[in-house]
Design a protein around this motif. Structure first.
Motif, mmCIF file in Angstrom:
data_model
loop_
_atom_site.group_PDB
_atom_site.id
_atom_site.type_symbol
_atom_site.label_atom_id
_atom_site.label_comp_id
_atom_site.label_asym_id
_atom_site.label_seq_id
_atom_site.Cartn_x
_atom_site.Cartn_y
_atom_site.Cartn_z
ATOM 1 N N ARG A 288 11.601 -12.223 -14.532
ATOM 2 C CA ARG A 288 11.471 -13.100 -15.697
ATOM 3 C C ARG A 288 10.089 -13.737 -15.744
ATOM 4 O O ARG A 288 9.465 -14.013 -14.702
ATOM 5 N N SER A 289 9.619 -14.012 -16.947
ATOM 6 C CA SER A 289 8.280 -14.587 -17.106
ATOM 7 C C SER A 289 8.173 -15.971 -16.472
ATOM 8 O O SER A 289 7.145 -16.306 -15.862
ATOM 9 N N ASP A 290 9.223 -16.803 -16.595
ATOM 10 C CA ASP A 290 9.154 -18.137 -16.014
ATOM 11 C C ASP A 290 9.120 -18.089 -14.493
ATOM 12 O O ASP A 290 8.479 -18.941 -13.855
ATOM 13 N N ILE A 291 9.778 -17.094 -13.910
ATOM 14 C CA ILE A 291 9.746 -16.961 -12.452
ATOM 15 C C ILE A 291 8.361 -16.497 -11.994
ATOM 16 O O ILE A 291 7.849 -16.957 -10.962
ATOM 17 N N LYS A 292 7.741 -15.617 -12.753
ATOM 18 C CA LYS A 292 6.372 -15.207 -12.428
ATOM 19 C C LYS A 292 5.433 -16.407 -12.480
ATOM 20 O O LYS A 292 4.547 -16.555 -11.626
ATOM 21 N N MET A 293 5.626 -17.251 -13.475
ATOM 22 C CA MET A 293 4.820 -18.473 -13.587
ATOM 23 C C MET A 293 5.048 -19.365 -12.369
ATOM 24 O O MET A 293 4.089 -19.900 -11.789
ATOM 25 N N LEU A 294 6.288 -19.503 -11.965
ATOM 26 C CA LEU A 294 6.619 -20.330 -10.805
ATOM 27 C C LEU A 294 5.998 -19.764 -9.536
ATOM 28 O O LEU A 294 5.461 -20.510 -8.708
ATOM 29 N N VAL A 295 6.041 -18.449 -9.380
ATOM 30 C CA VAL A 295 5.456 -17.813 -8.206
ATOM 31 C C VAL A 295 3.949 -18.038 -8.173
ATOM 32 O O VAL A 295 3.367 -18.340 -7.117
ATOM 33 N N ILE A 296 3.298 -17.903 -9.307
ATOM 34 C CA ILE A 296 1.848 -18.106 -9.375
ATOM 35 C C ILE A 296 1.483 -19.532 -8.985
ATOM 36 O O ILE A 296 0.559 -19.760 -8.189
ATOM 37 N N ILE A 297 2.209 -20.520 -9.534
ATOM 38 C CA ILE A 297 1.940 -21.920 -9.179
ATOM 39 C C ILE A 297 2.140 -22.136 -7.682
ATOM 40 O O ILE A 297 1.327 -22.791 -7.011
ATOM 41 N N THR A 298 3.225 -21.581 -7.144
ATOM 42 C CA THR A 298 3.532 -21.762 -5.717
ATOM 43 C C THR A 298 2.454 -21.172 -4.835
ATOM 44 O O THR A 298 1.991 -21.812 -3.873
ATOM 45 N N LEU A 299 2.020 -19.947 -5.145
ATOM 46 C CA LEU A 299 1.009 -19.292 -4.325
ATOM 47 C C LEU A 299 -0.344 -19.990 -4.438
ATOM 48 O O LEU A 299 -1.068 -20.133 -3.447
ATOM 49 N N PHE A 300 -0.677 -20.416 -5.629
ATOM 50 C CA PHE A 300 -1.932 -21.150 -5.804
ATOM 51 C C PHE A 300 -1.921 -22.424 -4.965
ATOM 52 O O PHE A 300 -2.901 -22.737 -4.282
ATOM 53 N N CYS A 301 -0.828 -23.163 -5.022
ATOM 54 C CA CYS A 301 -0.733 -24.408 -4.258
ATOM 55 C C CYS A 301 -0.708 -24.146 -2.763
ATOM 56 O O CYS A 301 -1.268 -24.920 -1.975
ATOM 57 N N PHE A 302 -0.079 -23.057 -2.363
ATOM 58 C CA PHE A 302 -0.038 -22.701 -0.938
ATOM 59 C C PHE A 302 -1.445 -22.492 -0.392
ATOM 60 O O PHE A 302 -1.810 -23.023 0.651
ATOM 61 N N GLY A 303 -2.251 -21.732 -1.115
ATOM 62 C CA GLY A 303 -3.622 -21.511 -0.672
ATOM 63 C C GLY A 303 -4.480 -22.744 -0.820
ATOM 64 O O GLY A 303 -5.312 -23.054 0.040
ATOM 65 N N GLY A 304 -4.284 -23.483 -1.903
ATOM 66 C CA GLY A 304 -5.115 -24.649 -2.173
ATOM 67 C C GLY A 304 -4.854 -25.834 -1.280
ATOM 68 O O GLY A 304 -5.632 -26.790 -1.275
ATOM 69 N N MET A 305 -3.773 -25.824 -0.514
ATOM 70 C CA MET A 305 -3.487 -26.926 0.403
ATOM 71 C C MET A 305 -4.551 -27.054 1.480
ATOM 72 O O MET A 305 -4.686 -28.091 2.118
ATOM 73 N N ILE A 306 -5.339 -26.005 1.696
ATOM 74 C CA ILE A 306 -6.398 -26.038 2.706
ATOM 75 C C ILE A 306 -7.608 -26.753 2.124
ATOM 76 O O ILE A 306 -8.402 -26.174 1.381
ATOM 77 N N GLY A 307 -7.754 -28.027 2.420
ATOM 78 C CA GLY A 307 -8.929 -28.775 2.011
ATOM 79 C C GLY A 307 -8.907 -29.318 0.599
ATOM 80 O O GLY A 307 -9.882 -29.920 0.160
ATOM 81 N N ASN A 308 -7.818 -29.127 -0.144
ATOM 82 C CA ASN A 308 -7.776 -29.601 -1.530
ATOM 83 C C ASN A 308 -6.449 -30.282 -1.835
ATOM 84 O O ASN A 308 -5.911 -30.154 -2.922
ATOM 85 N N ARG A 309 -5.935 -31.041 -0.878
ATOM 86 C CA ARG A 309 -4.570 -31.536 -0.997
ATOM 87 C C ARG A 309 -4.376 -32.529 -2.138
ATOM 88 O O ARG A 309 -3.339 -32.519 -2.792
ATOM 89 N N VAL A 310 -5.359 -33.413 -2.356
ATOM 90 C CA VAL A 310 -5.194 -34.402 -3.419
ATOM 91 C C VAL A 310 -5.126 -33.732 -4.778
ATOM 92 O O VAL A 310 -4.285 -34.062 -5.616
ATOM 93 N N LEU A 311 -6.018 -32.772 -5.010
ATOM 94 C CA LEU A 311 -6.027 -32.071 -6.289
ATOM 95 C C LEU A 311 -4.780 -31.209 -6.447
ATOM 96 O O LEU A 311 -4.115 -31.235 -7.484
ATOM 97 N N VAL A 312 -4.438 -30.455 -5.413
ATOM 98 C CA VAL A 312 -3.314 -29.526 -5.491
ATOM 99 C C VAL A 312 -1.982 -30.265 -5.546
ATOM 100 O O VAL A 312 -1.020 -29.765 -6.131
ATOM 101 N N GLU A 313 -1.921 -31.465 -4.973
ATOM 102 C CA GLU A 313 -0.672 -32.229 -4.997
ATOM 103 C C GLU A 313 -0.168 -32.443 -6.415
ATOM 104 O O GLU A 313 1.038 -32.446 -6.671
ATOM 105 N N ARG A 314 -1.090 -32.591 -7.363
ATOM 106 C CA ARG A 314 -0.693 -32.749 -8.754
ATOM 107 C C ARG A 314 0.028 -31.502 -9.249
ATOM 108 O O ARG A 314 1.032 -31.601 -9.953
ATOM 109 N N TYR A 315 -0.489 -30.336 -8.884
ATOM 110 C CA TYR A 315 0.105 -29.095 -9.357
ATOM 111 C C TYR A 315 1.395 -28.773 -8.615
ATOM 112 O O TYR A 315 2.283 -28.117 -9.159
ATOM 113 N N ILE A 316 1.506 -29.240 -7.376
ATOM 114 C CA ILE A 316 2.772 -29.103 -6.666
ATOM 115 C C ILE A 316 3.847 -29.922 -7.382
ATOM 116 O O ILE A 316 4.973 -29.454 -7.597
#
Length: 369
Positions: A288-316
Motif C-alpha cells: 500500500r502507498s501509505d505503508i511505503k510512506m511509513l517505511v520511508i519515514i522510518t528508514l530516514f529517521c533510523f539513519g538520521g538519528m546519527i548526529g541529527n537527533r533534534v531535527l529527526v525527532e520532529r519527523y519521528i
C-alpha cells in the motif's frame, strides 16, 4: 499533573465503552481548550515568543510586522497570515486552543476514516483514540506551526495515499503547508518518493537502500546546498536545517536527554509497526502507498538519528502520528468482534507506547499544568 491525569482519565473513560465517539471527541477538545486557556508559557518557550508576535500584529498590523520580522516570516506567507488572523481576536490563548483543536481533530478524523474504510468496530476507534492521546505530545504542540502543518497534511495524505482521491488538491495542500512551516518540505519529498517507487518499481529497493545509507549525512548536505541557493525560501530552509542538525542543536535548541530518549522510543515504535506489518499481514497490504510512506519515514529517521537527533525527532513524532491507523490494524487484526481488545503479538508495541507516554510525562508534562 493536571494534563497527565486528564489524559489518563479520558483514555479510561473511552475504554469503558459508555460514551459515543462524538461525546469523547467533544469532551477531549473541551479539555484541551481549557488547558490552552489557563496555561502560561515560560519566557524561553516558542509559545511565549508567539504570543509576543501576536501582540505585534495586533499593534502594528500585517505589513509592518512582516517588514520588521522578515527573517522569521518573510518566506512563509501562510505563517504571517495565520498569526495575523489570530491577532484580530486580541486573545493570545486562542492560538494554542486553535492548534489543539486542529491537530487532535485531524487525527480523530483520520482515525475515523480508517476505521470506517476497514469495517472495524468501535473498539478499534477506542484503541486508536487512546494511542493518539498517549503519543501526541501536547507540550510539544506549543511550538504551534510544525505539527499544525503536519496534522493538516496528514488528513490529505490519508485521502491521497489510502483512498486515492483528490490527489491534485492534496498536492496543493502539501505545498501550502510548506508556507506555514518548512519542515513539510521533507514530507513532500517523501510523498514524491512514493510516487517514484510506484512508477518505477525496479528502483524501489535501491531508493530504500539509498535512504538507509546516506540519511546521516544527507541532512547536513541538504542544508548546505539549500543555503547557497539564490531563492530566499530555500535559503531559509537550509539555515534551519543547519541550525537544528548536529550535536550542537541538542544543547541549544530544545534538546535534552528526554529528547534523545523520546526520539529513540518513537523510532522503536515505528520499527515495531513496520516489522509487524511485514511479519503478520499479507503482502498486498505491505505494498500500500501509505505503508511505503511509513517505511520511508522510518528508514530516514533510523539513519538520521546519527548526529541529527533534534531535527529527526520532529519527523519521528510525525511518523508516529502517521502510523497510528496502521497501529490499530496491527493491534486489532484477527481479533473477533466480541473477543479481546488486542492481539498478543502487539503487546511489545503497546508497551513501547506506554513507555513513550511515561517519558513525555516525566520530561515535559511535569513542566506543563
Amino acid at each position: 499533573m493536571i494534563f497527565t491525569s486528564g489524559t489518563i482519565l479520558l483514555c479510561a473513560l473511552t475504554l469503558t465503552n459508555k460514551f459515543s465517539k462524538r461525546q469523547i471527541t467533544l469532551i477531549s477538545l473541551l479539555f484541551l481548550v481549557i488547558v490552552a486557556v489557563i496555561y502560561k508559557p515560560d519566557s524561553g518557550m516558542d509559545l511565549y515568543r508567539h504570543y509576543q508576535m501576536l501582540d505585534l500584529f495586533a499593534k502594528y498590523g500585517l505589513e509592518n510586522t512582516i517588514m520588521t520580522n522578515m527573517d522569521r516570516m518573510g518566506t512563509l506567507p501562510l505563517y504571517a497570515l495565520f498569526f495575523y488572523f489570530i491577532s484580530l481576536f486580541h486573545y493570545n490563548q486562542l492560538l494554542l486552543a486553535f492548534t489543539y483543536i486542529v491537530v487532535y481533530s485531524a487525527q480523530f478524523k483520520v482515525l475515523s476514516m480508517y476505521v470506517n474504510d476497514n469495517g472495524y468496530d468501535k473498539k478499534s476507534w477506542m484503541i486508536g483514540y487512546s494511542l493518539i492521546m498517549l503519543t501526541t505530545n501536547a507540550y510539544g504542540l506549543t511550538g504551534i506551526r510544525n505539527f499544525l502543518a503536519f496534522a493538516i497534511t496528514e488528513v490529505f495524505l490519508y485521502i491521497d495515499l489510502c483512498r486515492r482521491e483528490h490527489r491534485k488538491l492534496s498536492m496543493v495542500i502539501y505545498f501550502s503547508m510548506c508556507l506555514l512551516h518548512d519542515s513539510i518540505i521533507l514530507i513532500l519529498a517523501f510523498r514524491l518518493m512514493v510516487y517514484v517507487i510506484e512508477k518505477f518499481r525496479t528502483v524501489s529497493q535501491n531508493v530504500i537502500l539509498f535512504l538507509i545509507l546516506v540519511s546521516p549525512i544527507m541532512i547536513k548536505g541538504m542544508g548546505t546546498f539549500l543555503r547557497t541557493t539564490p531563492i530566499s525560501f530555500l535559503k531559509a530552509v537550509g539555515n534551519k536545517i543547519l541550525t537544528y542538525g548536529g550535536t550542537d542543536g541538542i544543547n541549544s535548541y530544545g534538546g535534552d536527554a528526554g529528547t534523545e530518549i523520546r526520539a529513540t522510543m518513537g523510532l522503536i515504535i515505528l520499527m515495531l509497526v513496520v516489522f509487524c506489518i511485514k511479519a503478520t499481514l499479507n503482502k498486498e497490504y505491505y505494498q500500500r502507498s501509505d505503508i511505503k510512506m511509513l517505511v520511508i519515514i522510518t528508514l530516514f529517521c533510523f539513519g538520521g538519528m546519527i548526529g541529527n537527533r533534534v531535527l529527526v525527532e520532529r519527523y519521528i513524532t510525525m511518523g508516529v502520528m502517521f502510523a497510528i491507523p496502521t497501529m490499530v490494524k496491527v493491534i486489532r487484526e484477527g481479533c473477533p468482534q466480541s473477543g479481546y481488545y488486542i492481539k498478543t503479538n502487539a503487546i511489545p508495541l503497546i508497551t513501547m507506547v506506554c513507555i513513550l507516554f511515561s517519558n513525555i510525562c516525566y520530561w515535559q508534562y511535569r513542566f506543563f499544568i
